[in-house]
Design an enzyme around this catalytic site. Structure first.
Site, mmCIF file in Angstrom:
data_model
loop_
_atom_site.group_PDB
_atom_site.id
_atom_site.type_symbol
_atom_site.label_atom_id
_atom_site.label_comp_id
_atom_site.label_asym_id
_atom_site.label_seq_id
_atom_site.Cartn_x
_atom_site.Cartn_y
_atom_site.Cartn_z
ATOM 1 N N ARG A 321 0.822 -1.231 0.000
ATOM 2 C CA ARG A 321 0.000 0.000 0.000
ATOM 3 C C ARG A 321 0.850 1.272 0.000
ATOM 4 O O ARG A 321 0.485 2.283 0.613
ATOM 5 C CB ARG A 321 -0.939 0.036 1.208
ATOM 6 C CG ARG A 321 -1.887 -1.108 1.297
ATOM 7 C CD ARG A 321 -2.865 -1.118 0.113
ATOM 8 N NE ARG A 321 -3.984 -2.007 0.384
ATOM 9 C CZ ARG A 321 -3.985 -3.301 0.114
ATOM 10 N NH1 ARG A 321 -2.946 -3.876 -0.469
ATOM 11 N NH2 ARG A 321 -5.042 -4.033 0.393
ATOM 12 N N CYS A 370 -10.671 -0.413 3.363
ATOM 13 C CA CYS A 370 -10.074 -0.509 4.696
ATOM 14 C C CYS A 370 -9.561 0.855 5.137
ATOM 15 O O CYS A 370 -8.913 1.568 4.370
ATOM 16 C CB CYS A 370 -8.943 -1.532 4.684
ATOM 17 S SG CYS A 370 -9.555 -3.223 4.652
ATOM 18 N N GLU A 440 -4.855 3.803 6.061
ATOM 19 C CA GLU A 440 -4.744 3.441 4.651
ATOM 20 C C GLU A 440 -5.496 4.492 3.836
ATOM 21 O O GLU A 440 -5.092 4.882 2.751
ATOM 22 C CB GLU A 440 -5.314 2.058 4.383
ATOM 23 C CG GLU A 440 -4.874 1.583 3.009
ATOM 24 C CD GLU A 440 -5.790 0.603 2.362
ATOM 25 O OE1 GLU A 440 -6.768 1.043 1.726
ATOM 26 O OE2 GLU A 440 -5.502 -0.600 2.458
HETATM 27 N N1 EPU Z 1 -11.283 -10.511 10.468
HETATM 28 C C1 EPU Z 1 -12.037 -10.565 11.603
HETATM 29 N N2 EPU Z 1 -12.987 -9.622 11.783
HETATM 30 C C2 EPU Z 1 -13.223 -8.613 10.904
HETATM 31 C C3 EPU Z 1 -12.447 -8.565 9.738
HETATM 32 C C4 EPU Z 1 -11.474 -9.518 9.527
HETATM 33 O O1 EPU Z 1 -11.828 -11.443 12.432
HETATM 34 O O2 EPU Z 1 -14.112 -7.814 11.155
HETATM 35 C C5 EPU Z 1 -10.274 -11.533 10.229
HETATM 36 C C6 EPU Z 1 -10.659 -12.430 9.031
HETATM 37 O O3 EPU Z 1 -11.513 -13.474 9.431
HETATM 38 C C7 EPU Z 1 -9.324 -12.907 8.548
HETATM 39 C C8 EPU Z 1 -8.374 -11.757 8.891
HETATM 40 O O4 EPU Z 1 -9.051 -10.943 9.857
HETATM 41 O O5 EPU Z 1 -8.915 -14.037 9.261
HETATM 42 C C9 EPU Z 1 -8.049 -10.913 7.658
HETATM 43 O O6 EPU Z 1 -9.244 -10.401 7.110
HETATM 44 P P1 EPU Z 1 -9.494 -10.265 5.528
HETATM 45 O O7 EPU Z 1 -9.192 -11.560 4.863
HETATM 46 O O8 EPU Z 1 -10.797 -9.627 5.324
HETATM 47 O O9 EPU Z 1 -8.346 -9.338 5.058
HETATM 48 P P2 EPU Z 1 -7.905 -7.933 5.590
HETATM 49 O O10 EPU Z 1 -6.485 -8.080 6.006
HETATM 50 O O11 EPU Z 1 -8.828 -7.353 6.588
HETATM 51 C C10 EPU Z 1 -6.985 -7.201 3.265
HETATM 52 C C11 EPU Z 1 -6.954 -5.875 2.576
HETATM 53 C C12 EPU Z 1 -8.225 -5.667 1.782
HETATM 54 C C13 EPU Z 1 -8.389 -6.800 0.796
HETATM 55 C C14 EPU Z 1 -8.437 -8.129 1.576
HETATM 56 C C15 EPU Z 1 -8.499 -9.315 0.668
HETATM 57 C C16 EPU Z 1 -5.647 -4.300 3.895
HETATM 58 C C17 EPU Z 1 -5.681 -3.200 4.901
HETATM 59 N N3 EPU Z 1 -6.830 -4.835 3.565
HETATM 60 O O12 EPU Z 1 -8.012 -7.091 4.246
HETATM 61 O O13 EPU Z 1 -8.074 -4.456 1.053
HETATM 62 O O14 EPU Z 1 -9.583 -6.636 0.061
HETATM 63 O O15 EPU Z 1 -7.221 -8.249 2.356
HETATM 64 O O16 EPU Z 1 -7.253 -9.544 0.082
HETATM 65 O O17 EPU Z 1 -4.576 -4.644 3.405
HETATM 66 C C18 EPU Z 1 -8.416 -2.126 1.008
HETATM 67 O O18 EPU Z 1 -7.249 -2.052 0.637
HETATM 68 O O19 EPU Z 1 -9.122 -1.113 1.189
HETATM 69 C C19 EPU Z 1 -8.965 -3.449 1.276
HETATM 70 C C20 EPU Z 1 -10.188 -3.615 1.654
#
Ligand code: EPU
Length: 446
Positions: A321, A370, A440
């Protein structure tokens, strides 16, 4: 501060430190960043050579002094003169090498403030055995303004720039939050240097808007105008495995267009809203891929040189990012090299990513994706969720019930509401996990 120049003496030696300092300085809206740098140790300069070549991208003028040996013996070929040549080759347009520190300082002072010799400062600094100094022009206080001057209005029309008075940025951002200002829509990339010169000459501050999908804009009358590219037709042109894409192109539509021509790789980004330029600037990524991996060339308006420039992919740093573009650089177009893949297979990848996204993210609501970056090795969303903060609200700004790192505008949230919610959640995470979450979302606060 001396006359109109702010002098910042920074001890950062590592390219990452240098980049962070210059980025912060650029964010302060100094008019120009003039950098004097003395590399520290031959061994470090040798090991980090390539990183040094990109570390100064955001400096308007760079002066390099001889390497400070710190008791090391010289290493053949590792000299500041050679580094200056390498930085120039890497794309920097204004790099100078001086053997004498005194000459280097005087050169920069002349550039900063022509005709004002400041020998007191030069002598004081030259007494130091090593120096890493940033010389910055002081920021001019600019007045709030809308464009009403008939001469400026006429010049904009000549430049083929469309002026929309009093545009509501709430209508142009996915969060649906933001005050009003004048919007300048640009039809020809070539008009940018002239346009920026015109705005500078009239003390009109500006910001560049992409798709507005990762952006939180302040409330009320805004103190800068907004520049936005008009999407040309066609906005994607294919040549074998290369796609030349305009920065104003819609990211999702570009991915689908390429898929129809059996070019894949970017399936993970399909549900990410916004333009290709926005995705490029912050190296958008999802489901294990990031756009930076496919970038071969970027055309941009480079704020440091005030010109249109073309950078090769290897002249740009793409990290999680984050990229080495300056906040005031404007992406214009990009050449991507995409792996060939049958349309059917790409479609299957797209379907899987869409399903995952639909099941975990609040897609139908107003959000900026995010809010926080994930800290190394952790998930911001999971931490916020574990603290029981889903549903936490300030006014209509609310932590999503579906994904805790999405903050939604559940009605008529103001920027102030959203910023308070962000600060509150950040503080709670800091208190409970000892982790300082980094935004972000990009914040344009007045
Ligand atoms: N989780 C929770 N509770 C929540 C949200 C997430 O327990 O409310 C847990 C999920 O179950 C999972 C872990 O946290 O085990 C990671 O969650 P997720 O797979 O949704 O990925 P993320 O790290 O929250 C990232 C990117 C997203 C992208 C997704 C999918 C960042 C900050 N976010 O989210 O990107 O869509 O992976 O690859 O890097 C964005 O850049 O705006 C964005 C949404």
């Amino acid at each position: 501060m001396v006359n109109e120049i702010t002098v910042v003496d920074d001890y950062g030696h590592h390219p990452v430190e240098i980049r962070a300092t210059l980025e912060a300085a650029r964010g302060c809206k100094f008019n120009r960043l003039l950098v004097l740098f003395q590399p520290h140790r031959y061994s470090r300069t040798q090991h980090l050579w390539d990183e040094f070549c990109r570390a100064f991208n955001q400096a308007d003028i760079l002066v390099l002094l001889d390497i400070y040996a710190a008791s090391e013996a010289p290493i053949p070929g590792v000299t500041s003169e050679a580094l200056a040549t390498a930085i120039r080759k890497a794309g920097h347009k204004n790099v100078h090498y001086f053997r004498s520190m005194q000459e280097g300082i005087e050169y920069l002072l002349k550039q900063a403030c022509p005709g004002t010799p400041s020998l007191r400062l030069a002598r004081a600094t030259s007494a130091a055995p090593a120096v890493n100094s940033w010389f910055c022009w002081e920021r001019r206080i600019r007045r709030r303004m809308r464009i009403s001057d008939p001469i400026i209005v006429a010049t904009l029309a000549e430049m083929n720039v469309e002026l929309q008075h009093g545009a509501a940025l709430a209508d142009l951002t996915s969060l649906g939050i933001g005050g009003t200002t004048d919007l300048l829509r640009i039809r020809k990339h070539e008009s940018l240097p002239g346009l920026l010169k015109l705005l500078d000459a009239n003390d009109v501050q500006h910001k560049f808007l992409g798709g507005g999908s990762n952006l939180l804009v302040g409330d009320g009358e805004l103190p800068w105008v907004v520049l936005q590219l008009v999407r040309p037709e066609p906005d994607v042109v294919l040549d074998g495995s290369f796609a030349r894409v305009d920065a104003a192109a819609d990211l999702g539509r570009m991915i689908t267009f390429c898929a129809k021509h059996d070019l894949g790789g970017m399936e993970g980004l399909i549900g990410v809203p916004g333009t290709v330029g926005g995705a490029l600037r912050m190296n958008a990524g999802a489901y294990g891929m990031q756009i930076g991996s496919y970038v071969r060339e970027v055309k941009l308006y480079r704020a440091a040189s005030r010109t249109l420039e073309t950078l090769r992919g290897d002249q740009i740093s793409f990290e999680y990012r984050h990229t080495s573009f300056a906040p005031d650089d404007m992406m214009l177009s990009v050449i991507l090299e995409l792996p060939s893949k049958p349309f059917k297979l790409i479609l299957e990848g797209i379907r899987i990513c869409n399903e995952k996204r639909r099941s975990s993210q609040p897609l139908g609501q107003k959000s900026a994706g995010c809010i926080f970056k994930n800290p190394p090795g952790a998930s911001a969303g999971r931490m916020i969720d574990e603290l029981g903060l889903k549903g936490l609200s300030v006014g209509d700004a609310r932590v999503s019930d579906r994904h805790a790192n999405f903050f939604v505008n559940a009605g008529h949230a103001s920027a102030t509401d959203m910023l308070r919610l962000i600060a509150d959640v950040r503080e709670r995470v800091q208190k409970n996990y000892g982790v300082e979450l980094e935004n972000e979302v990009v914040v344009w606060n007045a």
